[in-house]
Scaffold this motif. Structure first.
Motif, PDB file in Angstrom:
ATOM      1  N   ASP A 101      39.622  43.883  58.411  1.00  0.00           N
ATOM      2  CA  ASP A 101      39.279  43.115  57.221  1.00  0.00           C
ATOM      3  C   ASP A 101      40.063  43.666  56.035  1.00  0.00           C
ATOM      4  O   ASP A 101      40.331  44.862  55.956  1.00  0.00           O
ATOM      5  N   LEU A 102      40.410  42.789  55.116  1.00  0.00           N
ATOM      6  CA  LEU A 102      41.138  43.190  53.915  1.00  0.00           C
ATOM      7  C   LEU A 102      40.285  42.876  52.696  1.00  0.00           C
ATOM      8  O   LEU A 102      39.895  41.731  52.488  1.00  0.00           O
ATOM      9  N   PHE A 103      39.978  43.901  51.921  1.00  0.00           N
ATOM     10  CA  PHE A 103      39.278  43.721  50.658  1.00  0.00           C
ATOM     11  C   PHE A 103      40.315  43.737  49.540  1.00  0.00           C
ATOM     12  O   PHE A 103      41.151  44.635  49.470  1.00  0.00           O
ATOM     13  N   ILE A 104      40.266  42.731  48.690  1.00  0.00           N
ATOM     14  CA  ILE A 104      41.145  42.644  47.535  1.00  0.00           C
ATOM     15  C   ILE A 104      40.261  42.805  46.306  1.00  0.00           C
ATOM     16  O   ILE A 104      39.379  41.979  46.057  1.00  0.00           O
ATOM     17  N   VAL A 105      40.493  43.869  45.562  1.00  0.00           N
ATOM     18  CA  VAL A 105      39.621  44.222  44.443  1.00  0.00           C
ATOM     19  C   VAL A 105      40.413  44.123  43.149  1.00  0.00           C
ATOM     20  O   VAL A 105      41.449  44.768  42.994  1.00  0.00           O
ATOM     21  N   GLU A 106      39.908  43.323  42.206  1.00  0.00           N
ATOM     22  CA  GLU A 106      40.480  43.301  40.864  1.00  0.00           C
ATOM     23  C   GLU A 106      39.717  44.317  40.035  1.00  0.00           C
ATOM     24  O   GLU A 106      38.527  44.174  39.805  1.00  0.00           O
ATOM     25  N   TYR A 107      40.423  45.377  39.614  1.00  0.00           N
ATOM     26  CA  TYR A 107      39.763  46.436  38.856  1.00  0.00           C
ATOM     27  C   TYR A 107      40.160  46.433  37.387  1.00  0.00           C
ATOM     28  O   TYR A 107      39.491  47.044  36.564  1.00  0.00           O
ATOM     29  N   LYS A 108      41.257  45.772  37.048  1.00  0.00           N
ATOM     30  CA  LYS A 108      41.682  45.538  35.676  1.00  0.00           C
ATOM     31  C   LYS A 108      42.240  44.130  35.633  1.00  0.00           C
ATOM     32  O   LYS A 108      42.629  43.578  36.666  1.00  0.00           O
ATOM     33  N   ALA A 109      42.348  43.572  34.451  1.00  0.00           N
ATOM     34  CA  ALA A 109      42.954  42.246  34.336  1.00  0.00           C
ATOM     35  C   ALA A 109      44.413  42.335  34.768  1.00  0.00           C
ATOM     36  O   ALA A 109      45.183  43.123  34.226  1.00  0.00           O
ATOM     37  N   GLY A 110      44.758  41.585  35.793  1.00  0.00           N
ATOM     38  CA  GLY A 110      46.136  41.554  36.273  1.00  0.00           C
ATOM     39  C   GLY A 110      46.494  42.665  37.240  1.00  0.00           C
ATOM     40  O   GLY A 110      47.668  42.841  37.559  1.00  0.00           O
ATOM     41  N   GLU A 111      45.520  43.433  37.724  1.00  0.00           N
ATOM     42  CA  GLU A 111      45.795  44.502  38.689  1.00  0.00           C
ATOM     43  C   GLU A 111      44.790  44.431  39.823  1.00  0.00           C
ATOM     44  O   GLU A 111      43.592  44.318  39.590  1.00  0.00           O
ATOM     45  N   LEU A 113      43.665  45.977  43.865  1.00  0.00           N
ATOM     46  CA  LEU A 113      43.682  47.096  44.811  1.00  0.00           C
ATOM     47  C   LEU A 113      43.406  46.525  46.193  1.00  0.00           C
ATOM     48  O   LEU A 113      42.498  45.701  46.359  1.00  0.00           O
ATOM     49  N   TYR A 114      44.182  46.966  47.192  1.00  0.00           N
ATOM     50  CA  TYR A 114      43.995  46.512  48.567  1.00  0.00           C
ATOM     51  C   TYR A 114      43.309  47.608  49.373  1.00  0.00           C
ATOM     52  O   TYR A 114      43.763  48.751  49.385  1.00  0.00           O
ATOM     53  N   LEU A 115      42.243  47.248  50.049  1.00  0.00           N
ATOM     54  CA  LEU A 115      41.528  48.185  50.923  1.00  0.00           C
ATOM     55  C   LEU A 115      41.388  47.559  52.301  1.00  0.00           C
ATOM     56  O   LEU A 115      40.765  46.505  52.451  1.00  0.00           O
TER      57      LEU A 115
END
Length: 191
Positions: A101-111, A113-115
Motif C-alpha cells: 500500500d502507498l500512503f501519500i501524505v500532504e504535510y505542507k501546502a505543496g509538499e 510525503l510517500y510512505l
C-alpha cells in the motif's frame, strides 16, 4: 522457531543423534516398505537437524550481536532522530500486485510525503493527523517506521489499478521521500 533453535544444548543434540540411530536401525531391520520409508525419513530428519541447527544458531547469534551493536551505537551517540509530521491530507493507494500500500501524505501546502506499507504494519493506527517518523536504523531495530500520535482518520481512497497505471507511467516513489507537488494535482494524475 528461530528463538527456540538458539536454546538447544549438547545433551539435546546427543538425544536427537541417538533417536536418529534408533530409527535408522528400525528402518534396516523392519522389512515392510512403508515402515522402512517412514523410519528412514525420521532418521534423515534427525541427522539433518544435527547438521543444520548449529548454523542457524550461529546466524541468530550474529544477527542479535549486530542489533545490540546498533542499539548501543544509537544510545551512545543519542542517534535516534524523530521527525514529527502534521497531516493536512492523506490518500491511500491500495496494493494491486504485491507492491504494498502507498500512503501519500500532504504535510505542507505543496509538499507530499510517500510512505510504503509493504508488510501491512501501518494499518492499525495509521493514517492519523499527527505522527512521528523514525530513522531507518531505529526502524530496523523495532520494526516500527511510524508512531501515531492522534486518532485514526479516514484516508482518501485511490483505486489499486489507477495506482498501478500511475507507477507504470511515472515510476514508483521511494519510501519516506518527499516531493514538491500540489496534492490535488497528484490526485488528478492517479485518476
Amino acid at each position: 522457531m528461530k528463538q527456540r533453535v538458539s536454546r538447544f544444548t549438547v545433551s539435546d543434540f546427543i538425544f536427537i543423534f541417538l533417536t536418529g540411530l534408533a530409527f535408522t536401525e528400525m528402518a534396516i531391520r523392519i522389512d515392510v516398505r512403508i515402515a522402512t520409508w517412514v523410519f528412514g525419513t525420521v532418521a534423515f530428519m534427525c541427522f539433518a537437524f544435527i547438521l543444520l541447527a548449529p548454523y542457524e544458531m550461529y546466524r541468530i547469534r550474529r544477527r542479535s550481536k549486530k542489533r545490540w551493536a546498533l542499539a548501543n551505537r544509537m544510545l551512545m551517540e543519542n542517534g535516534i532522530r524523530v521527525t514529527r509530521v502534521n497531516v493536512l491530507q492523506v490518500a491511500l493507494a491500495k496494493e494491486y500486485e504485491e507492491e504494498g500500500d502507498l500512503f501519500i501524505v500532504e504535510y505542507k501546502a505543496g509538499e507530499v510525503l510517500y510512505l510504503w506499507d509493504h508488510d501491512h504494519q501501518l494499518k492499525k493506527r495509521f493514517p492519523c493527523q499527527q505522527f512521528e517518523l523514525y530513522t531507518p536504523d531505529f526502524t530496523y531495530l523495532t520494526g516500527r517506521p511510524v508512531h501515531a500520535l492522534s486518532a485514526k482518520i479516514q484516508p482518501r481512497e485511490i483505486d489499486a489499478r489507477a495506482k498501478w497505471k500511475y507507477l507504470k507511467k511515472y515510476g514508483g516513489p521511494q519510501h519516506m521521500t518527499t516531493e514538491q507537488i500540489e496534492f490535488e494535482e497528484l490526485m488528478e494524475r492517479f485518476n
